[in-house]
Design a protein around this motif. Structure first.
Motif, mmCIF file in Angstrom:
data_model
loop_
_atom_site.group_PDB
_atom_site.id
_atom_site.type_symbol
_atom_site.label_atom_id
_atom_site.label_comp_id
_atom_site.label_asym_id
_atom_site.label_seq_id
_atom_site.Cartn_x
_atom_site.Cartn_y
_atom_site.Cartn_z
ATOM 1 N N UNK A 119 0.857 -1.111 -0.192
ATOM 2 C CA UNK A 119 0.012 0.189 0.113
ATOM 3 C C UNK A 119 0.829 1.175 -0.101
ATOM 4 N N UNK A 120 2.122 1.292 0.778
ATOM 5 C CA UNK A 120 2.773 2.370 0.769
ATOM 6 C C UNK A 120 3.372 2.672 -0.549
ATOM 7 N N UNK A 121 3.759 1.865 -1.432
ATOM 8 C CA UNK A 121 4.131 2.082 -2.897
ATOM 9 C C UNK A 121 3.163 2.668 -3.642
ATOM 10 N N UNK A 145 6.587 7.325 -9.231
ATOM 11 C CA UNK A 145 7.479 6.134 -10.172
ATOM 12 C C UNK A 145 8.839 5.536 -9.404
ATOM 13 N N UNK A 146 9.032 6.132 -8.305
ATOM 14 C CA UNK A 146 10.218 5.530 -7.564
ATOM 15 C C UNK A 146 9.768 4.384 -6.650
ATOM 16 N N UNK A 147 10.510 3.628 -6.082
ATOM 17 C CA UNK A 147 10.300 2.475 -5.133
ATOM 18 C C UNK A 147 10.267 3.158 -3.738
ATOM 19 N N UNK A 148 9.385 3.025 -3.120
ATOM 20 C CA UNK A 148 9.110 3.652 -1.609
ATOM 21 C C UNK A 148 10.499 2.960 -0.835
ATOM 22 N N UNK A 149 10.774 1.749 -1.169
ATOM 23 C CA UNK A 149 12.094 1.042 -0.242
ATOM 24 C C UNK A 149 13.054 1.962 -0.241
ATOM 25 N N UNK A 150 13.442 2.774 -1.360
ATOM 26 C CA UNK A 150 14.720 3.244 -1.512
ATOM 27 C C UNK A 150 14.728 4.625 -0.355
#
Length: 397
Positions: A100-102, A113-118
């Protein structure tokens, strides 16, 4: 007969292809000159972006003040930290599914468009990702961050009366002595107002009243006027240093030098282009909107608004949010640009912020720091640390 000869010559010209003589052009029958060759991308000249208000700086290089500009850069660096902390704090158990965060780039403040994990990995002391019993990956706060949040809640509780007075003053400088609750909530971080302030105002029926309009819009209204609070920051400064305040603003007034005025009359005339205090707590909104006095009133409104903020600054978005309540015009940007002694505008023409210059020292540090601001600076420091680094000062108040 002549007609037949003419038609024969014409058809011969049309049907006979006219090729240039290869020898006369000196071109090989296997020439590759028709091929279009392209330069590698790294060797191509970069096109200059067109000049526009979106990219054009407010201040030219010659007068730019680096420490004010750097504050805006800091905001962009910690955008994910600030927005994610606020969003997670309001979730049940302060956790959120990573899937969901993504999808919540706007709410969490990471680039689309970026990955939230970064973004999460940039702040390992604040955020962590773990696998829950449902076998899904979840985002939450670390134990260290939870200690910091508890400290912040303690600060909010201790500063409650100060925040109550800030909101009272905001209502007192507003035109109708009322402001939509949603606007105060959207800008709560600007003033250090807690997230649950809508519940807290119910504890102060002598100061506030919540009114619900027919369309369902909720307003916070002022109940009682307090003359002690109805003193602007400029008026306080005027008592301490009258000359400094009188020179803080200039409003150009054209007049001839050969008026033959005596010293007394000349002094009175010069008072027009300085700042004879038009209190933001007066009914200045009733003045003719384009008069000099009305502009002085609006300058005073913006000055008082900024003095109520934690960092003595605000962005264009904050100011526009209260445009109707404070009777500001579309020429607010030009109005502030004309007062460089007191205001500094940073950023670009489309996305600018205004600072109270006198609230900062020569190195760009705030002279008087609110406890919430001191906590924010500590949070930023820990957010830049990596796992394994020595953490000191955690939980200090």
């Amino acid at each position: 007969m002549a007609w037949r000869l003419f038609m024969k010559k014409t058809l011969t010209l049309i049907l006979t292809p006219s090729f240039p003589n290869p020898n006369s052009l000196n071109i090989s029958p296997f020439s590759t000159s028709f091929l279009v060759t392209k330069l590698p991308k790294k060797l191509r000249k970069k096109r200059k972006k067109p000049d526009s208000p979106r990219t054009r700086p407010v201040q030219p290089d010659s007068v730019r003040i680096p420490h004010f500009e750097s504050v805006l850069n800091r905001d962009s660096v910690f955008r994910f930290l600030i927005k994610s902390k606020e969003f997670l704090s309001k979730q049940p158990e302060c956790i959120l599914r990573l899937d969901d965060a993504g999808k919540l780039h706007r709410e969490l403040g990471f680039p689309r468009g970026r990955k939230v994990i970064k973004s999460i990995q940039r702040h390992p002391l604040i955020f962590e990702v773990y696998r829950h019993t449902d076998n899904k990956m979840w985002l939450g706060f670390t134990e260290f961050a939870e200690q910091l949040l508890e400290e912040e809640r303690s600060i909010m509780d201790s500063m409650e009366m100060d925040r109550v007075n800030k909101v009272r003053k905001l209502l007192m400088i507003s035109k109708e002595k009322r402001i939509p609750l949603s606007k105060i909530y959207h800008n709560r971080l600007l003033f250090g107002i807690p997230e649950d302030f809508r519940d807290r105002v119910a504890k102060y029926p002598d100061y506030f009243r919540t009114v619900v309009e027919n369309d369902g819009k909720r307003f916070l209204e002022l109940v009682t006027w307090d003359p002690i609070l109805a003193v602007s920051e400029l008026q306080r400064q005027f008592i301490v240093n009258e000359d400094k305040v009188m020179k803080a603003f200039k409003f150009p007034v054209k007049y001839g030098k050969d008026l033959g005025l005596d010293e007394n009359d000349m002094r009175k005339l010069n008072l027009l282009n300085t700042f004879p205090l038009v209190s933001p707590y007066s009914d200045g909104w009733k003045l003719d909107i384009w008069s000099l006095e009305a502009e002085k009133y609006r300058v005073g409104i913006v000055h008082e608004f900024l003095s109520l903020t934690l960092e003595k600054r605000a962005s264009i978005h904050h100011i526009v949010e209260f445009k109707e309540e404070f009777s500001l015009t579309r020429r607010t940007y030009e109005m502030l640009k004309k007062q460089p002694r007191t205001f500094y505008l940073a950023g670009t023409e489309m996305n600018w912020a205004v600072f109270l210059k006198d609230a900062y020292d020569e190195n760009g540090g705030l002279i008087d720091k609110d406890p919430q601001l001191i906590f924010n600076e500590k949070l930023f420091k820990f957010a830049q640390m990596q796992e394994g680094e020595v953490v000191s000062g955690a939980g200090e108040k």
